[in-house]
Design a protein around this motif. Structure first.
Motif, PDB file in Angstrom:
ATOM      1  N   SER A 401       0.836  -1.202   0.000  1.00  0.00           N
ATOM      2  CA  SER A 401       0.000   0.000   0.000  1.00  0.00           C
ATOM      3  C   SER A 401       0.872   1.254   0.000  1.00  0.00           C
ATOM      4  O   SER A 401       0.643   2.190  -0.776  1.00  0.00           O
ATOM      5  N   TYR A 425      -0.530  -5.915   0.704  1.00  0.00           N
ATOM      6  CA  TYR A 425      -1.250  -4.693   1.062  1.00  0.00           C
ATOM      7  C   TYR A 425      -1.460  -4.611   2.573  1.00  0.00           C
ATOM      8  O   TYR A 425      -1.447  -5.624   3.281  1.00  0.00           O
ATOM      9  N   ASP A 482      -6.762   0.174  -0.247  1.00  0.00           N
ATOM     10  CA  ASP A 482      -6.359  -1.122  -0.804  1.00  0.00           C
ATOM     11  C   ASP A 482      -7.345  -1.622  -1.851  1.00  0.00           C
ATOM     12  O   ASP A 482      -6.946  -2.257  -2.839  1.00  0.00           O
ATOM     13  N   THR A 486      -6.053  -2.309  -5.550  1.00  0.00           N
ATOM     14  CA  THR A 486      -6.255  -3.615  -6.168  1.00  0.00           C
ATOM     15  C   THR A 486      -6.923  -3.457  -7.529  1.00  0.00           C
ATOM     16  O   THR A 486      -6.567  -4.144  -8.499  1.00  0.00           O
TER      17      THR A 486
END
Length: 553
Positions: A401, A425, A482, A486
Motif C-alpha cells: 500500500s 497490502y 487497498d 487492487t
C-alpha cells in the motif's frame, strides 16, 4: 512392464551452482534407488535452477550445464534408476529449455520446451527457441509423455502426446507461487486429464529465487481425476510413486494427502521461504531491521525469525522526539517475544546536526516534509552503517500500500537489500499478523504463541515524524485505499470502472495520481517476495516518464 516406480524429486536448486545441483540430484537418485525406483524425475532446469535469465547467454554456462548432465547420464550405467533432468540444449544456433532422459549410462532422449511463456515474470522467448511439439519417450517399455511447464497449460501438447501413444503424462516445472495457485494447478490438470484420458504428473521445484518463490506442491492425478498424491508445499521432498498397468491403463497408488492450506498460511510460508533462501544463498550471516513499534516492522521481524531463527535477527529502535512511549514499549516487547537482539540508537543528535548544517540554506523556509525525510534518512544511514559493520543484510519493512502511493522515503526507510512485505497490502498485513499470533506455521524457527503485541496490530498506524501524526492524515483509510489499489494494479481498471463499483471519484483520481507519481521510487526499491499476480518490478512495469492520464479529468 506392468509395474513402475517413479520417484518425484521436489528439490531446491541453487541458481548457477551447477555442481551443487548435480550433487542434489545424485542424492535424490540414491535415496530413490534405496526404495526400488525405476525413474527419478527432477524439475525444470534442475541442473541450474529456473529461471536462469541471461546466464544462458554465456556459452561457458551452457557448456558446464551440459557437462554435468552428461556426467549424471554416465552414472545411470550402474543399473539403478533412470533420470529426467532439466537444462539447456544447444542445437546449432538454437538454444532450448530442455529435458534429458538418461538410462543405461547414456542420454536416451531429449525434449525441448514447445510453449515459451512471455508474460508476467516470464521471458523465455528472450533466451530460448521453442522446440517442436514433443512425442513420447520410450522408457523401459513404457511410453512417457514428458513436457516442460508451460507445455501443459494449453491443450495442444498433451493432446499431441496422447495421440502419439503416451501412456503417462509427466510435466516438469518451474512454476512460481501466487496465492491459491497450488490448487488452481490441480484444477487445470483435471482438464488435461479429461481431454487425454491419461494420468498426469506435475513436479515443481521449491525455492526462493530473488523475488520469486516456487512452492513445490507437486501432485499426481489418475485418469479418473482422483488425486493420488500431493507433495508438501514450501519444502523439499522425495516421493516414490507406485504405478500399475491394468485394462484401463496406468494407475498410481493413492497416498494420504496433506491438509489444505489457508491463504494466510500459504502467504506466510512463501514469505519465510523467500527470505530464507535469499539470505542463505547469498551468504549473509543474518538480517537486521529497524523496529519502530509499528505493525510493519513487527511482522517483518516475526517472519525473519520464523525463516532464520532468532539468533540471526537483530532489531534497532531509533527514537526521535516524536516517538511515543507506546512505540518504545511495543518495540521492546516485540523483541522480547521473538527473542532477538535489540538495540536503541536515538536519531535526535542526527536531526540536530542536519538542522545545523542545512539551516543557513533553509533560512526563511518553513519546516515541511523535508525535515520528516531527514529523520527517515538518518535511520537509513544508521541501519546501513550497522549492515556494513556486521555483515547482516538490512530488511526493509514497507508494505505494498505504501509503495503504491509513494508513502516511503528514498534513501530512508527504503534502504535495504530485501523486502518481506513488498507484495502485501496493508489490510493483509493486519490479517496476517493476527493469523501468526494464533498459529504456528510448519517449519518455523520462531516461538509459538504471541509474536507481536496486540497493541502493535490494533493502534492507528503512524510514521511518527511529527506530533500526533497518523497514516490517515495523508492517505485514505486502508480498507478504501487497498480496494482502489487492487482495482488499479491487479485488475487494471480505470477511474470510471472503480467509480461504478461505488468508490468516490475524487478519491480514485487522487490515488491514481499518487500511484503514477511514485513509479520512480518503486524502480529504486529492493527486491521482495512476490505473492500475487501483479508484483511491482516483476509483473507490473510502467515507464517513469509517463504522461498518460486515462480517463482522469
Amino acid at each position: 512392464m506392468d509395474r513402475l516406480r517413479i520417484a518425484l524429486a521436489q528439490i531446491n536448486p541453487h541458481q548457477g551452482q551447477i555442481i551443487v545441483n548435480a550433487d542434489r540430484i545424485r542424492a535424490a537418485r540414491a535415496a530413490a534407488a534405496a526404495h526400488g525406483a525405476d525413474l527419478v524425475v527432477t524439475p525444470e532446469f534442475s541442473i541450474a535452477g529456473y529461471p536462469p535469465e541471461d546466464l544462458v547467454l554465456k556459452p561457458a554456462f551452457v557448456a558446464d550445464c551440459v557437462a554435468a548432465i552428461e556426467a549424471l547420464a554416465a552414472e545411470t550405467a550402474d543399473g539403478g534408476p533412470g533420470l529426467v533432468v532439466g537444462g539447456p540444449w544447444r542445437q546449432g544456433d538454437s538454444l532450448h529449455n530442455a529435458l534429458y532422459v538418461m538410462d543405461g549410462g547414456k542420454i536416451i532422449a531429449r525434449r525441448a520446451k514447445h510453449e515459451l511463456p512471455n508474460y508476467g515474470v516470464f521471458d523465455d522467448k528472450r533466451t530460448f527457441i521453442p522446440g517442436p511439439a514433443p512425442g513420447p519417450v520410450a522408457f523401459r517399455g513404457v511410453r512417457l509423455g514428458l513436457m516442460i511447464c508451460e507445455d501443459w497449460w494449453f491443450p495442444s501438447v498433451c493432446e499431441t502426446l496422447a495421440e502419439s501413444g503416451a501412456e503417462i503424462l509427466i510435466a516438469i516445472n518451474g512454476s512460481p507461487f501466487e496465492l491459491n495457485k497450488p490448487y488452481a494447478r490441480v484444477d487445470l490438470a483435471v482438464a488435461r486429464v479429461v481431454e487425454t484420458e491419461l494420468p498426469f504428473v506435475f513436479l515443481n521445484q521449491v525455492c526462493g529465487q530473488d523475488e520469486l518463490v516456487f512452492d513445490g506442491s507437486s501432485f499426481v492425478l489418475n485418469a479418473d481425476n482422483s488425486l493420488a498424491l500431493r507433495m508438501p508445499a514450501f519444502a523439499e521432498a522425495l516421493a516414490v510413486t507406485e504405478w500399475s498397468r491394468g485394462a484401463n491403463g496406468w494407475l498410481c497408488a493413492a497416498t494420504p494427502l496433506p491438509p489444505v492450506m489457508s491463504g494466510e498460511e500459504q502467504t506466510w510460508r512463501a514469505m519465510m521461504l523467500g527470505v530464507a533462501d535469499y539470505v542463505n544463498k547469498n551468504g549473509f550471516p543474518g538480517v537486521l531491521l529497524g523496529l519502530s513499534g509499528g505493525i510493519d516492522s513487527a511482522i517483518t521481524a516475526a517472519c525473519a525469525v520464523d525463516a532464520l531463527g532468532a539468533d540471526r535477527v537483530r532489531a534497532v529502535m531509533m527514537p526521535s522526539p516524536y516517538t511515543s512511549a507506546d512505540s518504545l514499549e511495543d518495540a521492546a516487547e516485540c523483541a522480547r517475544l521473538l527473542g532477538i537482539r535489540y538495540d536503541t540508537i536515538s536519531i535526535g543528535p542526527a536531526m540536530e546536526a542536519f538542522g545545523g548544517m542545512l539551516g543557513p540554506v533553509f533560512t526563511g523556509r518553513q519546516s515541511d516534509i523535508t525535515e520528516e525525510n531527514i529523520q527517515s534518512r538518518s535511520r537509513g544511514l544508521i541501519l546501513m552503517a550497522m549492515s556494513n559493520k556486521f555483515g547482516d543484510m538490512l530488511l526493509t519493512t514497507g508494505n505494498k500500500s505504501e509503495m503504491s502511493v509513494g508513502y516511503a522515503t528514498l534513501y530512508g526507510d527504503m534502504c535495504g537489500g530485501y523486502s518481506v512485505l513488498k507484495d502485501l497490502y496493508k489490510t493483509r498485513v493486519f490479517a496476517l499478523s493476527h493469523w501468526r499470533n494464533e498459529n504456528f506455521p510448519e517449519g518455523a524457527k520462531g516461538p509459538r504463541g504471541l509474536v507481536m503485541p496486540l497493541r502493535v496490530i490494533e493502534k492507528p498506524p503512524s510514521a511518527e515524524l511529527k506530533p500526533d501524526q497518523t497514516d490517515q492524515d495523508t492517505l485514505p483509510p486502508y480498507e478504501i485505499l487497498d480496494a482502489i489499489l487492487t482495482g488499479l494494479v491487479e485488475r487494471e481498471l480505470d477511474v470510471n470502472g472503480l467509480v461504478a463499483e461505488g468508490h468516490d471519484r475524487a478519491t480514485v483520481v487522487r490515488v491514481w495520481k499518487m500511484l503514477d507519481r511514485a513509479e520512480y521510487k518503486r524502480r529504486q526499491a529492493p527486491p521482495g517476495v512476490k505473492l500475487g499476480t501483479r508484483a511491482f518490478g516483476r509483473d507490473r512495469r510502467y515507464p517513469l516518464t509517463n504522461g498518460y492520464t486515462g480517463l482522469v479529468k
